[in-house]
Design a protein around this motif. Sequence first.
Motif, PDB file in Angstrom:
ATOM      1  N   THR A 382       9.409  31.467  95.820  1.00  0.00           N
ATOM      2  CA  THR A 382      10.307  31.466  94.660  1.00  0.00           C
ATOM      3  C   THR A 382      10.472  32.854  94.063  1.00  0.00           C
ATOM      4  N   ALA A 383       9.377  33.596  93.963  1.00  0.00           N
ATOM      5  CA  ALA A 383       9.441  34.941  93.390  1.00  0.00           C
ATOM      6  C   ALA A 383      10.307  35.849  94.249  1.00  0.00           C
ATOM      7  N   LYS A 384      10.163  35.738  95.574  1.00  0.00           N
ATOM      8  CA  LYS A 384      10.968  36.561  96.485  1.00  0.00           C
ATOM      9  C   LYS A 384      12.446  36.169  96.403  1.00  0.00           C
ATOM     10  N   LYS A 385      12.732  34.856  96.253  1.00  0.00           N
ATOM     11  CA  LYS A 385      14.120  34.413  96.113  1.00  0.00           C
ATOM     12  C   LYS A 385      14.748  34.966  94.837  1.00  0.00           C
ATOM     13  N   SER A 386      13.937  34.995  93.767  1.00  0.00           N
ATOM     14  CA  SER A 386      14.428  35.562  92.510  1.00  0.00           C
ATOM     15  C   SER A 386      14.766  37.037  92.673  1.00  0.00           C
ATOM     16  N   ALA A 387      13.918  37.754  93.433  1.00  0.00           N
ATOM     17  CA  ALA A 387      14.182  39.168  93.688  1.00  0.00           C
ATOM     18  C   ALA A 387      15.450  39.348  94.506  1.00  0.00           C
ATOM     19  N   VAL A 388      15.703  38.399  95.428  1.00  0.00           N
ATOM     20  CA  VAL A 388      16.936  38.453  96.229  1.00  0.00           C
ATOM     21  C   VAL A 388      18.156  38.311  95.326  1.00  0.00           C
ATOM     22  N   VAL A 389      18.094  37.395  94.375  1.00  0.00           N
ATOM     23  CA  VAL A 389      19.212  37.206  93.441  1.00  0.00           C
ATOM     24  C   VAL A 389      19.488  38.494  92.676  1.00  0.00           C
ATOM     25  N   ASN A 390      18.423  39.117  92.173  1.00  0.00           N
ATOM     26  CA  ASN A 390      18.596  40.366  91.430  1.00  0.00           C
ATOM     27  C   ASN A 390      19.156  41.478  92.315  1.00  0.00           C
ATOM     28  N   GLN A 391      18.686  41.522  93.562  1.00  0.00           N
ATOM     29  CA  GLN A 391      19.163  42.553  94.486  1.00  0.00           C
ATOM     30  C   GLN A 391      20.646  42.356  94.805  1.00  0.00           C
ATOM     31  N   VAL A 392      21.049  41.108  95.020  1.00  0.00           N
ATOM     32  CA  VAL A 392      22.464  40.818  95.301  1.00  0.00           C
ATOM     33  C   VAL A 392      23.323  41.166  94.090  1.00  0.00           C
ATOM     34  N   ALA A 393      22.857  40.813  92.903  1.00  0.00           N
ATOM     35  CA  ALA A 393      23.612  41.137  91.689  1.00  0.00           C
ATOM     36  C   ALA A 393      23.749  42.647  91.517  1.00  0.00           C
ATOM     37  N   GLU A 394      22.658  43.371  91.816  1.00  0.00           N
ATOM     38  CA  GLU A 394      22.700  44.833  91.736  1.00  0.00           C
ATOM     39  C   GLU A 394      23.730  45.390  92.709  1.00  0.00           C
ATOM     40  N   THR A 395      23.779  44.839  93.921  1.00  0.00           N
ATOM     41  CA  THR A 395      24.756  45.299  94.915  1.00  0.00           C
ATOM     42  C   THR A 395      26.181  45.015  94.444  1.00  0.00           C
ATOM     43  N   LEU A 396      26.440  43.819  93.955  1.00  0.00           N
ATOM     44  CA  LEU A 396      27.792  43.439  93.525  1.00  0.00           C
ATOM     45  C   LEU A 396      28.238  44.227  92.292  1.00  0.00           C
ATOM     46  N   SER A 397      27.278  44.698  91.512  1.00  0.00           N
ATOM     47  CA  SER A 397      27.651  45.480  90.328  1.00  0.00           C
ATOM     48  C   SER A 397      28.179  46.862  90.705  1.00  0.00           C
ATOM     49  N   LYS A 398      28.032  47.240  91.978  1.00  0.00           N
ATOM     50  CA  LYS A 398      28.511  48.551  92.424  1.00  0.00           C
ATOM     51  C   LYS A 398      30.030  48.595  92.511  1.00  0.00           C
ATOM     52  N   PHE A 399      30.675  47.428  92.580  1.00  0.00           N
ATOM     53  CA  PHE A 399      32.135  47.415  92.577  1.00  0.00           C
ATOM     54  C   PHE A 399      32.609  47.769  91.169  1.00  0.00           C
ATOM     55  N   HIS A 400      33.312  48.892  91.050  1.00  0.00           N
ATOM     56  CA  HIS A 400      33.732  49.303  89.705  1.00  0.00           C
ATOM     57  C   HIS A 400      35.215  49.675  89.629  1.00  0.00           C
ATOM     58  N   LYS A 420      22.709  28.961  96.387  1.00  0.00           N
ATOM     59  CA  LYS A 420      22.645  27.663  95.716  1.00  0.00           C
ATOM     60  C   LYS A 420      22.268  27.812  94.242  1.00  0.00           C
ATOM     61  N   ILE A 421      23.012  28.767  93.595  1.00  0.00           N
ATOM     62  CA  ILE A 421      22.831  28.974  92.156  1.00  0.00           C
ATOM     63  C   ILE A 421      24.191  28.864  91.485  1.00  0.00           C
ATOM     64  N   ASP A 422      24.179  28.773  90.161  1.00  0.00           N
ATOM     65  CA  ASP A 422      25.421  28.636  89.399  1.00  0.00           C
ATOM     66  C   ASP A 422      26.257  29.910  89.499  1.00  0.00           C
ATOM     67  N   GLU A 423      27.535  29.765  89.831  1.00  0.00           N
ATOM     68  CA  GLU A 423      28.428  30.921  89.987  1.00  0.00           C
ATOM     69  C   GLU A 423      28.565  31.689  88.678  1.00  0.00           C
ATOM     70  N   GLY A 424      28.661  30.942  87.554  1.00  0.00           N
ATOM     71  CA  GLY A 424      28.791  31.592  86.252  1.00  0.00           C
ATOM     72  C   GLY A 424      27.558  32.412  85.906  1.00  0.00           C
ATOM     73  N   GLY A 425      26.390  31.913  86.280  1.00  0.00           N
ATOM     74  CA  GLY A 425      25.162  32.654  86.013  1.00  0.00           C
ATOM     75  C   GLY A 425      25.100  33.957  86.787  1.00  0.00           C
ATOM     76  N   LEU A 426      25.538  33.926  88.064  1.00  0.00           N
ATOM     77  CA  LEU A 426      25.549  35.158  88.859  1.00  0.00           C
ATOM     78  C   LEU A 426      26.562  36.147  88.297  1.00  0.00           C
ATOM     79  N   THR A 427      27.719  35.630  87.845  1.00  0.00           N
ATOM     80  CA  THR A 427      28.732  36.498  87.228  1.00  0.00           C
ATOM     81  C   THR A 427      28.168  37.185  85.997  1.00  0.00           C
ATOM     82  N   THR A 428      27.453  36.410  85.164  1.00  0.00           N
ATOM     83  CA  THR A 428      26.858  36.969  83.944  1.00  0.00           C
ATOM     84  C   THR A 428      25.852  38.065  84.280  1.00  0.00           C
ATOM     85  N   LEU A 429      25.042  37.831  85.300  1.00  0.00           N
ATOM     86  CA  LEU A 429      24.031  38.809  85.688  1.00  0.00           C
ATOM     87  C   LEU A 429      24.687  40.089  86.222  1.00  0.00           C
ATOM     88  N   VAL A 430      25.720  39.931  87.037  1.00  0.00           N
ATOM     89  CA  VAL A 430      26.437  41.103  87.574  1.00  0.00           C
ATOM     90  C   VAL A 430      27.044  41.917  86.433  1.00  0.00           C
TER      91      VAL A 430
END
Length: 641
Positions: A382-400, A420-430
């Motif tokens: 679970t901890a590694k999956k959480s880190a993956v989410v943060n890493q993906v969000a960090e990558t997607l935030s590079k689009f500017h 398999k997470i909420d799309e709105g939550g990932l958008t908020t994190l990005v």
Amino acid sequence: MITQQTIQQITNRIDIVEIVGEFVKLKKRGANYLGNCPFHNEKSPSFTVSPSKEIYKCFGCGKSGNAIGFVMEHEKYTYVEALKWIAARYNIEIEETVTSPEVKQQQQVAESLLILNSFAQKYFSKNLTETEEGQSAALSYLKHRGFREEVIEKFQLGYNLEAKDDLVTILQKSQFSLEVAQKAGLVTNRNDSFYDSYRGRIIFPIHNQSGKIIGFGARVIKSNEKAPKYINTPENEVYVKSKILYGTYFARQAINKFDECLLVEGYTDVVSLHQAGIENVVASGGTSLTIDQLRLIRKHTNNLTIIYDGDSAGVKAALRGLDMALEEGLNVKLVLIPDNEDPDSYVKKIGATPFRAFVDENKKDFIIFQLEVMLKDAGNDTAKKSAVVNQVAETLSKFHRAEDFTKQQDYIRQCSGILKIDEGGLTTLVNKLKREKITKEENRQVNTPDPYPVDSGNNVPAEETSSLLINDEYQERNLLRALLEYGLLSWDEERTMADFIFEELEHYSIEDPNLDSLLQVYKDYYYKGLQPSTKTLLYDENDNVRKLAVLLSIQQYELSPRWDSKMEGMNINNRDVSRQDVTMSLNYFKLRKIKKMFDENQRDIEKAASFEEQMDLIKIHNVLKDEEQKITRQLGTVIFK
């Protein structure tokens, strides 16, 4: 020093579009050419080249100059080196005057590495094809690997003999400096004795974008566990590994043609693919991609396809540098070669056409592939999956970039489904990560004074050139622009427009010292009969004069030629507006000066010590008012107080 006659011959032959086009992909836009600036990280093209004025200007970072200045800036050449580079391109013979020993030594040091590398390449190539050892050990190896003579000759491959000091001996006989050869990586010094560095190795010369040899890669032939497979040139004045991609010189035209750059890992991958007719390919040399390498690719295309081995090391190597590639605005795809093959062996195994088809059919989206790899490594942790989410969000935030918004939203949708997470939550994190980045950048800018203020009048972010201008003196600048552009045209039968402008300026002054200096230089040229214009001032010895000549002469926007077809009979693009432009530039200049005189006179009236002094100042006020009204009637302008 190079003679003035030679310099004049060089400047007369220069085609700035040809020169800049050697390094930047240019597209015609009206009368000018447009491309991505090679001097800064640019997502949308703002780098403009004017063939008529023989100048370039980036409206993003402010860099500007002539063809000689471009070569100096881009290739990090001295003025003399840039002149010699251009002279060689146009087959112009260089004539030089006698120089001081210090200057001559400096020139020799600047050129010695390139001259030595060129000599060494010829030595290596001769060893490969004309010596018994080279033919039996190296040439037979290359042919066994499937390399044909034409591709060996194209890439100037060679061989260093196994003798410990054969190259050292030849260099000494040819009077080359062994100290310089050591800096070039060709020889090593052990116990005060020099030895060949690349003994018993196949040599891959490394070329810069203009085709000069800046270094070498040396591959071992015999299996030796202690010896590294490759030895590369150490970094020096001409060889900086982080700014080089092997094969760029040979791949540029094909990359432009196909609008795609294929990136592989090794030298032999590049050579094999070229031999198969796949020429839009370069190699990273097995290192992580750097910003400079990515920008080198962006000079030619926005589409990067990375082709690496399918093993875990190849996958990890391919994933490094992803975020930088996104920030550079590159569209990145990944192709992994199957069955423990590499691009070299695989193209020889299946052939060129199937290889191209394989690449086209197996391109994987880089972001999705990275996500799948990270999820596989995370497993059920679970901890590694959480880190993956943060890493993906960090990558997607590079689009500017604004134009990447839809792409970013599509990635958020795909990634949230895979995770398999909420799309709105990932958008908020990005968005949170993007805001943090913006806030951090704003704080950095607040705490770091900007030495080059933005020129808001033209929406041109300033650099050195705009710091030469006082921000509120646009009228002075515009008047000098009109003088540069139209000064040599006729105003009437007796006067040029320059004569007319000089007469009108008799009772006015240019306040900005740099602009005033430019005006005085123009006058000096003019009264000496030297026909001053932007082109002639581009080569003035004063650096400020050159920069201002460029800054004043090239505009970010121009009228589309289609206006003439849409507005028949109006002749919008080709009509002569020189008199109108000069008149309006002068009048607006005068209005500004008169406004300043009003303000000064009003302060003097308030401070007047006597009634008589006050009445004299009121008379001056009335004279200024009459002059202002005369100018506004000419302009058709009403001034409201």
